[in-house]
Motif scaffolding. Structure first.
Motif, PDB file in Angstrom:
ATOM      1  N   LEU A 148      -6.493  13.933  13.330  1.00  0.00           N
ATOM      2  CA  LEU A 148      -5.472  14.814  13.172  1.00  0.00           C
ATOM      3  C   LEU A 148      -5.191  15.280  14.461  1.00  0.00           C
ATOM      4  CD1 LEU A 148      -3.602  16.257  11.292  1.00  0.00           C
ATOM      5  CD2 LEU A 148      -5.336  18.143  11.097  1.00  0.00           C
ATOM      6  N   ARG A 149      -5.998  15.513  15.356  1.00  0.00           N
ATOM      7  CA  ARG A 149      -5.654  16.315  16.691  1.00  0.00           C
ATOM      8  C   ARG A 149      -5.137  15.390  17.803  1.00  0.00           C
ATOM      9  NH1 ARG A 149     -10.811  18.835  19.705  1.00  0.00           N
ATOM     10  NH2 ARG A 149     -11.247  16.379  20.011  1.00  0.00           N
ATOM     11  N   ASN A 150      -5.984  14.063  17.955  1.00  0.00           N
ATOM     12  CA  ASN A 150      -5.524  13.143  18.755  1.00  0.00           C
ATOM     13  C   ASN A 150      -4.229  12.160  18.391  1.00  0.00           C
ATOM     14  OD1 ASN A 150      -7.603  14.224  20.246  1.00  0.00           O
ATOM     15  ND2 ASN A 150      -9.025  12.768  19.582  1.00  0.00           N
ATOM     16  N   GLU A 151      -4.105  11.989  17.047  1.00  0.00           N
ATOM     17  CA  GLU A 151      -3.178  11.076  16.686  1.00  0.00           C
ATOM     18  C   GLU A 151      -2.202  11.353  15.763  1.00  0.00           C
ATOM     19  OE1 GLU A 151      -5.202   7.202  15.575  1.00  0.00           O
ATOM     20  OE2 GLU A 151      -6.949   8.072  16.396  1.00  0.00           O
ATOM     21  N   GLY A 152      -2.185  12.761  15.230  1.00  0.00           N
ATOM     22  CA  GLY A 152      -1.534  13.040  14.232  1.00  0.00           C
ATOM     23  C   GLY A 152      -1.563  12.788  12.590  1.00  0.00           C
ATOM     24  N   PRO A 153      -0.966  13.480  12.094  1.00  0.00           N
ATOM     25  CA  PRO A 153      -1.136  13.309  10.563  1.00  0.00           C
ATOM     26  C   PRO A 153      -0.704  11.626   9.819  1.00  0.00           C
ATOM     27  CG  PRO A 153       0.749  14.881  10.693  1.00  0.00           C
ATOM     28  CD  PRO A 153       0.065  14.737  12.349  1.00  0.00           C
ATOM     29  N   GLN A 154       0.183  11.357  10.625  1.00  0.00           N
ATOM     30  CA  GLN A 154       0.485   9.850  10.245  1.00  0.00           C
ATOM     31  C   GLN A 154      -0.286   8.820  10.526  1.00  0.00           C
ATOM     32  OE1 GLN A 154       1.951  11.473  13.066  1.00  0.00           O
ATOM     33  NE2 GLN A 154       1.782  10.242  14.894  1.00  0.00           N
ATOM     34  N   ALA A 155      -1.684   9.185  11.527  1.00  0.00           N
ATOM     35  CA  ALA A 155      -2.795   8.187  11.300  1.00  0.00           C
ATOM     36  C   ALA A 155      -3.374   8.139  10.242  1.00  0.00           C
ATOM     37  CB  ALA A 155      -3.582   8.879  12.854  1.00  0.00           C
ATOM     38  N   PHE A 156      -3.348   9.117   9.343  1.00  0.00           N
ATOM     39  CA  PHE A 156      -4.028   9.009   8.241  1.00  0.00           C
ATOM     40  C   PHE A 156      -3.652   8.044   7.078  1.00  0.00           C
ATOM     41  CE2 PHE A 156      -5.288  13.430   9.451  1.00  0.00           C
ATOM     42  CZ  PHE A 156      -6.795  13.268   9.380  1.00  0.00           C
ATOM     43  N   TYR A 157      -2.414   7.753   7.279  1.00  0.00           N
ATOM     44  CA  TYR A 157      -1.825   6.444   6.436  1.00  0.00           C
ATOM     45  C   TYR A 157      -1.564   5.066   7.261  1.00  0.00           C
ATOM     46  CZ  TYR A 157      -1.157   9.496   2.687  1.00  0.00           C
ATOM     47  OH  TYR A 157      -1.552  10.564   1.538  1.00  0.00           O
ATOM     48  N   LYS A 158      -2.507   4.983   8.393  1.00  0.00           N
ATOM     49  CA  LYS A 158      -2.690   3.826   9.238  1.00  0.00           C
ATOM     50  C   LYS A 158      -3.102   2.648   8.205  1.00  0.00           C
ATOM     51  CE  LYS A 158      -2.972   3.317  14.030  1.00  0.00           C
ATOM     52  NZ  LYS A 158      -3.930   3.378  15.110  1.00  0.00           N
ATOM     53  N   GLY A 159      -2.327   1.652   8.048  1.00  0.00           N
ATOM     54  CA  GLY A 159      -2.846   0.279   7.269  1.00  0.00           C
ATOM     55  C   GLY A 159      -2.405   0.396   5.886  1.00  0.00           C
ATOM     56  N   THR A 160      -1.492   1.455   5.610  1.00  0.00           N
ATOM     57  CA  THR A 160      -1.205   1.688   4.074  1.00  0.00           C
ATOM     58  C   THR A 160      -0.493   0.344   3.721  1.00  0.00           C
ATOM     59  OG1 THR A 160      -1.124   4.027   4.399  1.00  0.00           O
ATOM     60  CG2 THR A 160       0.208   2.989   2.464  1.00  0.00           C
ATOM     61  N   VAL A 161       0.348  -0.172   4.172  1.00  0.00           N
ATOM     62  CA  VAL A 161       0.955  -1.248   3.575  1.00  0.00           C
ATOM     63  C   VAL A 161       0.212  -2.544   3.322  1.00  0.00           C
ATOM     64  CG1 VAL A 161       3.052  -3.033   4.187  1.00  0.00           C
ATOM     65  CG2 VAL A 161       3.263  -0.577   4.744  1.00  0.00           C
ATOM     66  N   PRO A 162      -0.785  -2.930   4.464  1.00  0.00           N
ATOM     67  CA  PRO A 162      -1.383  -4.181   4.065  1.00  0.00           C
ATOM     68  C   PRO A 162      -2.568  -3.820   2.833  1.00  0.00           C
ATOM     69  CG  PRO A 162      -1.915  -3.128   6.164  1.00  0.00           C
ATOM     70  CD  PRO A 162      -0.607  -2.849   5.819  1.00  0.00           C
ATOM     71  N   ARG A 163      -2.783  -2.470   2.958  1.00  0.00           N
ATOM     72  CA  ARG A 163      -3.819  -2.027   1.987  1.00  0.00           C
ATOM     73  C   ARG A 163      -3.254  -2.010   0.609  1.00  0.00           C
ATOM     74  NH1 ARG A 163      -6.392   3.473   0.164  1.00  0.00           N
ATOM     75  NH2 ARG A 163      -8.333   2.789  -0.929  1.00  0.00           N
ATOM     76  N   LEU A 164      -2.003  -1.576   0.503  1.00  0.00           N
ATOM     77  CA  LEU A 164      -1.152  -1.563  -0.732  1.00  0.00           C
ATOM     78  C   LEU A 164      -1.192  -2.854  -1.251  1.00  0.00           C
ATOM     79  CD1 LEU A 164       0.390   0.210  -2.681  1.00  0.00           C
ATOM     80  CD2 LEU A 164       2.449  -0.373  -1.425  1.00  0.00           C
ATOM     81  N   GLY A 165      -0.523  -4.062  -0.509  1.00  0.00           N
ATOM     82  CA  GLY A 165      -0.637  -5.254  -1.187  1.00  0.00           C
ATOM     83  C   GLY A 165      -1.875  -5.680  -1.710  1.00  0.00           C
ATOM     84  N   ARG A 166      -3.004  -5.628  -0.967  1.00  0.00           N
ATOM     85  CA  ARG A 166      -4.313  -5.996  -1.225  1.00  0.00           C
ATOM     86  C   ARG A 166      -4.802  -5.621  -2.559  1.00  0.00           C
ATOM     87  NH1 ARG A 166      -9.521  -5.093  -1.588  1.00  0.00           N
ATOM     88  NH2 ARG A 166      -9.248  -2.883  -0.702  1.00  0.00           N
ATOM     89  N   VAL A 167      -4.862  -4.153  -2.674  1.00  0.00           N
ATOM     90  CA  VAL A 167      -5.366  -3.155  -3.517  1.00  0.00           C
ATOM     91  C   VAL A 167      -4.701  -3.619  -4.846  1.00  0.00           C
ATOM     92  CG1 VAL A 167      -5.697  -0.973  -4.550  1.00  0.00           C
ATOM     93  CG2 VAL A 167      -6.329  -1.638  -2.242  1.00  0.00           C
ATOM     94  N   CYS A 168      -3.243  -3.750  -4.858  1.00  0.00           N
ATOM     95  CA  CYS A 168      -2.537  -4.131  -6.075  1.00  0.00           C
ATOM     96  C   CYS A 168      -2.850  -5.431  -6.385  1.00  0.00           C
ATOM     97  CB  CYS A 168      -1.037  -4.025  -5.924  1.00  0.00           C
ATOM     98  SG  CYS A 168      -0.261  -2.394  -5.580  1.00  0.00           S
ATOM     99  N   LEU A 169      -3.036  -6.407  -5.653  1.00  0.00           N
ATOM    100  CA  LEU A 169      -3.385  -7.664  -6.218  1.00  0.00           C
ATOM    101  C   LEU A 169      -4.839  -7.649  -6.463  1.00  0.00           C
ATOM    102  CD1 LEU A 169      -2.690 -10.695  -6.256  1.00  0.00           C
ATOM    103  CD2 LEU A 169      -3.436 -10.911  -3.803  1.00  0.00           C
ATOM    104  N   ASP A 170      -5.940  -6.848  -5.636  1.00  0.00           N
ATOM    105  CA  ASP A 170      -7.019  -6.826  -6.138  1.00  0.00           C
ATOM    106  C   ASP A 170      -7.394  -6.245  -7.464  1.00  0.00           C
ATOM    107  OD1 ASP A 170      -9.479  -5.755  -6.404  1.00  0.00           O
ATOM    108  OD2 ASP A 170      -9.432  -4.446  -4.648  1.00  0.00           O
ATOM    109  N   VAL A 171      -6.746  -5.245  -7.834  1.00  0.00           N
ATOM    110  CA  VAL A 171      -6.834  -4.348  -9.106  1.00  0.00           C
ATOM    111  C   VAL A 171      -6.395  -5.196 -10.415  1.00  0.00           C
ATOM    112  CG1 VAL A 171      -6.756  -2.298 -10.370  1.00  0.00           C
ATOM    113  CG2 VAL A 171      -7.088  -2.219  -8.010  1.00  0.00           C
TER     114      VAL A 171
END
Length: 365
Positions: free
Chosen positions: A321-344
Protein backbone atom coordinates in the motif's frame (compact mmCIF):
# COMPACT_ATOMS: atom_id res chain seq x y z
CA UNK A 1 -62.22 -59.71 36.15
CA UNK A 2 -61.50 -59.02 32.48
CA UNK A 3 -62.28 -55.36 33.04
CA UNK A 4 -59.39 -55.18 35.47
CA UNK A 5 -57.02 -56.17 32.67
CA UNK A 6 -58.24 -53.59 30.15
CA UNK A 7 -55.89 -50.83 31.29
CA UNK A 8 -52.97 -53.25 30.93
CA UNK A 9 -54.07 -54.39 27.49
CA UNK A 10 -53.97 -50.78 26.34
CA UNK A 11 -50.40 -50.26 27.50
CA UNK A 12 -49.37 -53.60 26.03
CA UNK A 13 -51.16 -52.80 22.78
CA UNK A 14 -48.08 -52.65 20.54
CA UNK A 15 -47.23 -56.22 21.59
CA UNK A 16 -50.53 -58.01 22.24
CA UNK A 17 -53.37 -56.14 20.57
CA UNK A 18 -52.40 -57.36 17.11
CA UNK A 19 -55.74 -56.81 15.41
CA UNK A 20 -55.92 -53.19 16.55
CA UNK A 21 -52.37 -52.57 15.40
CA UNK A 22 -53.00 -54.22 12.01
CA UNK A 23 -56.10 -52.10 11.38
CA UNK A 24 -54.06 -49.00 12.16
CA UNK A 25 -51.11 -50.08 9.99
CA UNK A 26 -53.31 -50.22 6.88
CA UNK A 27 -53.26 -46.42 6.87
CA UNK A 28 -49.45 -46.24 6.92
CA UNK A 29 -47.16 -45.74 3.94
CA UNK A 30 -46.28 -49.05 2.19
CA UNK A 31 -42.57 -48.49 2.89
CA UNK A 32 -43.33 -48.47 6.62
CA UNK A 33 -45.18 -51.79 6.44
CA UNK A 34 -42.12 -53.62 5.11
CA UNK A 35 -41.01 -56.13 7.72
CA UNK A 36 -37.43 -56.27 8.91
CA UNK A 37 -35.44 -59.44 8.11
CA UNK A 38 -35.45 -60.61 11.76
CA UNK A 39 -38.54 -60.68 14.03
CA UNK A 40 -38.76 -58.28 16.97
CA UNK A 41 -39.39 -59.61 20.47
CA UNK A 42 -42.02 -58.24 22.83
CA UNK A 43 -40.32 -56.67 25.82
CA UNK A 44 -43.10 -58.06 28.15
CA UNK A 45 -43.68 -61.66 27.01
CA UNK A 46 -40.51 -62.34 25.05
CA UNK A 47 -42.60 -63.63 22.14
CA UNK A 48 -41.77 -62.83 18.55
CA UNK A 49 -44.01 -60.05 17.24
CA UNK A 50 -43.48 -59.60 13.49
CA UNK A 51 -44.76 -56.05 13.18
CA UNK A 52 -44.07 -54.44 16.53
CA UNK A 53 -40.69 -52.78 16.44
CA UNK A 54 -40.02 -53.37 12.75
CA UNK A 55 -42.59 -50.75 11.76
CA UNK A 56 -40.84 -48.14 13.85
CA UNK A 57 -37.48 -49.34 12.53
CA UNK A 58 -38.58 -49.18 8.90
CA UNK A 59 -40.20 -45.79 9.42
CA UNK A 60 -36.97 -44.30 10.79
CA UNK A 61 -35.02 -45.98 7.99
CA UNK A 62 -37.32 -44.48 5.38
CA UNK A 63 -36.78 -41.05 6.96
CA UNK A 64 -33.03 -41.47 6.62
CA UNK A 65 -33.43 -42.49 2.99
CA UNK A 66 -35.62 -39.44 2.36
CA UNK A 67 -33.12 -37.09 3.95
CA UNK A 68 -30.40 -38.62 1.80
CA UNK A 69 -32.10 -37.45 -1.38
CA UNK A 70 -30.30 -34.48 -2.88
CA UNK A 71 -31.13 -31.73 -5.31
CA UNK A 72 -31.46 -32.91 -8.88
CA UNK A 73 -32.83 -36.31 -7.97
CA UNK A 74 -29.45 -37.77 -6.95
CA UNK A 75 -28.51 -39.01 -3.53
CA UNK A 76 -26.33 -36.94 -1.29
CA UNK A 77 -22.77 -37.37 -2.50
CA UNK A 78 -20.69 -39.75 -0.41
CA UNK A 79 -17.45 -38.03 0.72
CA UNK A 80 -15.42 -40.82 -0.90
CA UNK A 81 -17.03 -40.12 -4.26
CA UNK A 82 -16.48 -36.40 -3.75
CA UNK A 83 -12.76 -36.94 -3.09
CA UNK A 84 -12.32 -39.07 -6.22
CA UNK A 85 -14.44 -36.85 -8.49
CA UNK A 86 -12.78 -33.69 -7.16
CA UNK A 87 -9.30 -35.06 -7.80
CA UNK A 88 -10.14 -35.98 -11.40
CA UNK A 89 -11.74 -32.58 -12.03
CA UNK A 90 -8.80 -30.72 -10.51
CA UNK A 91 -6.22 -32.55 -12.62
CA UNK A 92 -8.03 -31.91 -15.91
CA UNK A 93 -8.74 -28.27 -15.09
CA UNK A 94 -5.18 -27.24 -14.27
CA UNK A 95 -3.81 -28.70 -17.50
CA UNK A 96 -6.21 -26.46 -19.43
CA UNK A 97 -5.84 -23.21 -17.50
CA UNK A 98 -2.21 -23.12 -16.32
CA UNK A 99 -0.89 -20.55 -18.87
CA UNK A 100 -3.26 -17.91 -17.51
CA UNK A 101 -2.11 -18.74 -13.97
CA UNK A 102 1.49 -18.33 -15.09
CA UNK A 103 0.84 -14.88 -16.61
CA UNK A 104 -1.12 -13.76 -13.54
CA UNK A 105 1.70 -14.76 -11.19
CA UNK A 106 4.35 -13.09 -13.36
CA UNK A 107 2.46 -9.77 -13.37
CA UNK A 108 2.00 -9.89 -9.60
CA UNK A 109 5.70 -10.54 -9.05
CA UNK A 110 6.66 -7.78 -11.48
CA UNK A 111 6.84 -5.08 -8.85
CA UNK A 112 6.67 -1.41 -9.85
CA UNK A 113 9.90 -0.53 -8.04
CA UNK A 114 12.08 -2.80 -10.23
CA UNK A 115 11.03 -1.08 -12.74
CA UNK A 116 8.41 -3.40 -14.25
CA UNK A 117 9.57 -5.76 -16.95
CA UNK A 118 6.17 -6.34 -18.57
CA UNK A 119 3.83 -3.73 -20.04
CA UNK A 120 0.78 -5.98 -19.89
CA UNK A 121 -0.65 -9.45 -20.46
CA UNK A 122 0.28 -9.64 -24.14
CA UNK A 123 3.81 -8.41 -23.51
CA UNK A 124 4.27 -10.99 -20.74
CA UNK A 125 3.18 -13.81 -23.06
CA UNK A 126 5.34 -12.53 -25.93
CA UNK A 127 8.52 -12.21 -23.85
CA UNK A 128 8.00 -15.59 -22.19
CA UNK A 129 7.57 -17.39 -25.52
CA UNK A 130 10.49 -15.43 -26.98
CA UNK A 131 12.84 -16.39 -24.15
CA UNK A 132 11.65 -19.92 -23.31
CA UNK A 133 9.33 -21.05 -26.10
CA UNK A 134 5.75 -22.22 -25.64
CA UNK A 135 6.90 -24.58 -22.91
CA UNK A 136 7.81 -21.49 -20.87
CA UNK A 137 4.09 -20.84 -20.30
CA UNK A 138 3.94 -24.23 -18.55
CA UNK A 139 6.96 -23.72 -16.29
CA UNK A 140 5.87 -24.75 -12.80
CA UNK A 141 2.98 -26.91 -14.07
CA UNK A 142 4.31 -30.04 -12.37
CA UNK A 143 4.21 -28.47 -8.91
CA UNK A 144 0.69 -27.18 -9.48
CA UNK A 145 -0.52 -30.45 -11.02
CA UNK A 146 0.81 -32.48 -8.10
CA UNK A 147 -1.11 -30.15 -5.80
CA UNK A 148 -4.29 -29.52 -7.82
CA UNK A 149 -5.47 -33.12 -7.68
CA UNK A 150 -5.34 -33.42 -3.87
CA UNK A 151 -6.49 -29.79 -3.48
CA UNK A 152 -9.77 -30.35 -5.33
CA UNK A 153 -10.16 -33.73 -3.64
CA UNK A 154 -9.85 -32.20 -0.16
CA UNK A 155 -12.10 -29.28 -1.11
CA UNK A 156 -15.06 -31.29 -2.40
CA UNK A 157 -14.63 -34.07 0.14
CA UNK A 158 -14.67 -31.61 3.03
CA UNK A 159 -17.62 -29.68 1.58
CA UNK A 160 -19.76 -32.82 1.20
CA UNK A 161 -18.72 -34.06 4.63
CA UNK A 162 -19.79 -30.77 6.23
CA UNK A 163 -22.89 -30.13 4.13
CA UNK A 164 -24.54 -33.56 4.15
CA UNK A 165 -25.82 -33.33 7.74
CA UNK A 166 -27.06 -29.77 7.09
CA UNK A 167 -29.36 -30.56 4.17
CA UNK A 168 -33.13 -30.74 4.56
CA UNK A 169 -35.33 -33.73 3.68
CA UNK A 170 -35.29 -32.89 -0.05
CA UNK A 171 -31.49 -32.49 -0.12
CA UNK A 172 -31.60 -28.69 -0.40
CA UNK A 173 -28.77 -26.81 1.32
CA UNK A 174 -29.50 -23.44 2.85
CA UNK A 175 -27.44 -20.61 1.34
CA UNK A 176 -25.98 -19.48 4.67
CA UNK A 177 -24.92 -23.02 5.48
CA UNK A 178 -23.32 -23.39 2.06
CA UNK A 179 -21.23 -20.30 2.89
CA UNK A 180 -20.02 -21.89 6.13
CA UNK A 181 -19.33 -25.26 4.48
CA UNK A 182 -17.42 -23.53 1.70
CA UNK A 183 -15.37 -21.65 4.29
CA UNK A 184 -14.51 -24.92 6.04
CA UNK A 185 -13.54 -26.55 2.74
CA UNK A 186 -11.29 -23.62 1.84
CA UNK A 187 -9.49 -23.60 5.18
CA UNK A 188 -8.93 -27.38 4.98
CA UNK A 189 -7.46 -27.27 1.48
CA UNK A 190 -5.28 -24.27 2.40
CA UNK A 191 -3.62 -26.04 5.31
CA UNK A 192 -3.34 -29.52 3.83
CA UNK A 193 -2.41 -28.75 0.22
CA UNK A 194 -2.58 -25.19 -1.09
CA UNK A 195 0.02 -23.38 1.02
CA UNK A 196 2.97 -25.73 0.35
CA UNK A 197 1.90 -26.20 -3.28
CA UNK A 198 1.53 -22.48 -3.98
CA UNK A 199 4.80 -21.64 -2.23
CA UNK A 200 6.71 -24.07 -4.45
CA UNK A 201 4.89 -22.86 -7.58
CA UNK A 202 5.61 -19.17 -6.92
CA UNK A 203 9.27 -19.88 -6.13
CA UNK A 204 9.60 -21.85 -9.37
CA UNK A 205 8.09 -19.08 -11.49
CA UNK A 206 10.09 -16.40 -9.67
CA UNK A 207 13.26 -18.47 -10.09
CA UNK A 208 12.78 -18.47 -13.87
CA UNK A 209 12.94 -14.66 -13.87
CA UNK A 210 16.42 -14.66 -12.32
CA UNK A 211 19.59 -14.55 -14.43
CA UNK A 212 20.75 -17.95 -13.16
CA UNK A 213 17.80 -20.26 -12.33
CA UNK A 214 18.55 -22.62 -9.45
CA UNK A 215 15.80 -25.23 -9.74
CA UNK A 216 16.10 -28.00 -12.34
CA UNK A 217 12.70 -29.58 -11.70
CA UNK A 218 9.93 -30.12 -9.15
CA UNK A 219 11.64 -32.57 -6.82
CA UNK A 220 15.00 -30.81 -7.08
CA UNK A 221 13.31 -27.50 -6.28
CA UNK A 222 11.44 -28.89 -3.28
CA UNK A 223 14.63 -30.51 -2.01
CA UNK A 224 16.57 -27.25 -2.35
CA UNK A 225 13.84 -25.21 -0.63
CA UNK A 226 13.65 -27.61 2.33
CA UNK A 227 17.45 -27.79 2.54
CA UNK A 228 17.76 -24.01 2.68
CA UNK A 229 14.68 -23.07 4.75
CA UNK A 230 13.33 -26.27 6.31
CA UNK A 231 9.73 -27.45 6.11
CA UNK A 232 8.57 -23.96 7.06
CA UNK A 233 10.01 -22.81 3.75
CA UNK A 234 7.06 -24.48 2.03
CA UNK A 235 4.57 -22.87 4.43
CA UNK A 236 5.37 -19.21 3.83
CA UNK A 237 2.29 -17.00 3.79
CA UNK A 238 0.09 -19.54 5.59
CA UNK A 239 -2.14 -16.87 7.15
CA UNK A 240 -2.71 -15.13 3.82
CA UNK A 241 -3.35 -18.48 2.14
CA UNK A 242 -5.94 -19.54 4.73
CA UNK A 243 -7.69 -16.18 4.42
CA UNK A 244 -7.60 -16.32 0.64
CA UNK A 245 -8.74 -19.94 0.23
CA UNK A 246 -11.35 -19.71 2.98
CA UNK A 247 -12.97 -16.62 1.48
CA UNK A 248 -12.49 -18.04 -2.03
CA UNK A 249 -14.44 -21.24 -1.47
CA UNK A 250 -16.99 -19.56 0.81
CA UNK A 251 -17.88 -17.15 -2.01
CA UNK A 252 -17.83 -19.81 -4.73
CA UNK A 253 -19.94 -22.41 -2.98
CA UNK A 254 -22.34 -19.74 -1.72
CA UNK A 255 -22.91 -18.25 -5.18
CA UNK A 256 -23.11 -21.69 -6.81
CA UNK A 257 -25.62 -22.94 -4.25
CA UNK A 258 -27.62 -19.70 -4.48
CA UNK A 259 -27.91 -19.97 -8.26
CA UNK A 260 -28.67 -23.71 -8.09
CA UNK A 261 -31.50 -23.18 -5.61
CA UNK A 262 -32.86 -20.33 -7.72
CA UNK A 263 -32.74 -22.43 -10.90
CA UNK A 264 -34.46 -25.44 -9.37
CA UNK A 265 -37.06 -23.39 -7.50
CA UNK A 266 -39.79 -25.62 -6.07
CA UNK A 267 -38.74 -28.60 -8.21
CA UNK A 268 -35.66 -30.20 -6.57
CA UNK A 269 -35.68 -32.97 -9.22
CA UNK A 270 -35.05 -30.52 -12.07
CA UNK A 271 -31.90 -31.50 -13.92
CA UNK A 272 -29.12 -28.99 -14.53
CA UNK A 273 -27.56 -29.15 -18.00
CA UNK A 274 -23.74 -28.98 -18.00
CA UNK A 275 -23.93 -25.65 -19.84
CA UNK A 276 -26.02 -24.22 -17.00
CA UNK A 277 -23.59 -25.64 -14.45
CA UNK A 278 -20.69 -24.05 -16.35
CA UNK A 279 -22.42 -20.65 -16.47
CA UNK A 280 -23.16 -20.75 -12.74
CA UNK A 281 -19.59 -21.87 -12.01
CA UNK A 282 -18.11 -19.04 -14.06
CA UNK A 283 -20.31 -16.55 -12.21
CA UNK A 284 -19.19 -17.95 -8.85
CA UNK A 285 -15.56 -17.73 -9.98
CA UNK A 286 -15.91 -14.09 -11.04
CA UNK A 287 -17.47 -13.20 -7.70
CA UNK A 288 -14.55 -14.78 -5.84
CA UNK A 289 -11.98 -12.90 -7.95
CA UNK A 290 -13.39 -9.47 -7.18
CA UNK A 291 -13.92 -10.49 -3.56
CA UNK A 292 -10.40 -11.60 -2.67
CA UNK A 293 -7.82 -10.57 -5.27
CA UNK A 294 -6.07 -8.30 -2.68
CA UNK A 295 -5.51 -11.38 -0.49
CA UNK A 296 -4.18 -13.27 -3.49
CA UNK A 297 -1.65 -10.48 -4.21
CA UNK A 298 -0.43 -10.48 -0.60
CA UNK A 299 -0.22 -14.29 -0.59
CA UNK A 300 1.83 -14.31 -3.79
CA UNK A 301 4.31 -11.75 -2.41
CA UNK A 302 4.66 -13.69 0.84
CA UNK A 303 5.53 -16.87 -1.09
CA UNK A 304 7.99 -15.34 -3.58
CA UNK A 305 11.78 -15.41 -3.40
CA UNK A 306 11.69 -11.90 -1.89
CA UNK A 307 9.42 -12.94 0.98
CA UNK A 308 12.21 -12.19 3.48
CA UNK A 309 11.52 -8.47 2.94
CA UNK A 310 8.25 -8.79 4.88
CA UNK A 311 7.93 -9.50 8.59
CA UNK A 312 4.43 -10.97 8.27
CA UNK A 313 1.22 -10.79 6.24
CA UNK A 314 0.14 -7.42 7.67
CA UNK A 315 3.59 -5.90 7.03
CA UNK A 316 3.46 -7.18 3.44
CA UNK A 317 0.08 -5.55 2.84
CA UNK A 318 1.26 -2.30 4.43
CA UNK A 319 4.41 -2.13 2.28
CA UNK A 320 2.42 -2.78 -0.91
CA UNK A 321 0.00 0.00 0.00
CA UNK A 322 2.77 2.45 0.93
CA UNK A 323 5.14 1.77 -1.97
CA UNK A 324 2.77 0.97 -4.84
CA UNK A 325 -0.63 2.35 -3.91
CA UNK A 326 -4.03 0.64 -3.51
CA UNK A 327 -4.23 -0.25 -7.21
CA UNK A 328 -1.40 -2.75 -6.68
CA UNK A 329 -3.80 -4.98 -4.74
CA UNK A 330 -5.65 -5.64 -7.99
CA UNK A 331 -2.57 -6.42 -10.05
CA UNK A 332 -3.18 -9.41 -12.30
CA UNK A 333 -6.97 -9.21 -11.90
CA UNK A 334 -7.75 -9.56 -15.62
CA UNK A 335 -5.68 -12.72 -16.26
CA UNK A 336 -6.86 -14.14 -12.94
CA UNK A 337 -10.48 -13.38 -13.85
CA UNK A 338 -10.18 -15.30 -17.10
CA UNK A 339 -8.44 -18.24 -15.48
CA UNK A 340 -10.69 -18.51 -12.44
CA UNK A 341 -13.96 -18.27 -14.38
CA UNK A 342 -12.79 -21.02 -16.71
CA UNK A 343 -11.34 -22.95 -13.78
CA UNK A 344 -14.48 -22.99 -11.63
CA UNK A 345 -16.76 -23.68 -14.61
CA UNK A 346 -14.66 -26.68 -15.69
CA UNK A 347 -14.26 -28.06 -12.19
CA UNK A 348 -17.97 -27.95 -11.31
CA UNK A 349 -19.02 -29.47 -14.66
CA UNK A 350 -16.49 -32.31 -14.51
CA UNK A 351 -17.20 -32.90 -10.82
CA UNK A 352 -20.95 -33.24 -11.36
CA UNK A 353 -20.52 -35.53 -14.37
CA UNK A 354 -17.98 -37.77 -12.61
CA UNK A 355 -20.27 -38.04 -9.58
CA UNK A 356 -23.13 -39.14 -11.85
CA UNK A 357 -20.87 -41.80 -13.36
CA UNK A 358 -19.71 -42.98 -9.93
CA UNK A 359 -23.31 -43.25 -8.73
CA UNK A 360 -23.89 -45.89 -11.42
CA UNK A 361 -20.92 -48.06 -10.47
CA UNK A 362 -20.38 -47.28 -6.78
CA UNK A 363 -23.47 -47.90 -4.70
CA UNK A 364 -23.52 -46.16 -1.32
CA UNK A 365 -26.20 -45.41 1.26
Amino acid sequence: MSSLWKPFSVSEGPCNNISLRRRHSQQLHPAILTQSPSPRLCTVTGAAVPGCSSEIYKWSSSKRTLSAAAIGGRKITHPGKAILAGGIAGGIEICITFPTEYVKTQLQLDERANPPRYRGIGDCVRLTVQDHGLRGLYRGLSSLLYGSIPKAAVRFGTFELLSNPMRDASGRLDNTRSLLCGLGAGVAEAIVVVCPMETVKVKFIHDQCSMQPRYRGFFHGVREIIKAQGIQGTYQGLTATVLKQGSNQAIRFYVMNLLRNWYKGDDPSREMHPVVTAAFGATAGAASVFGNTPLDVVKTRMQGLEAHRYRNTVDCAFQILRNEGPQAFYKGTVPRLGRVCLDVAIVFVIYEEVVKMLNNIWKTE
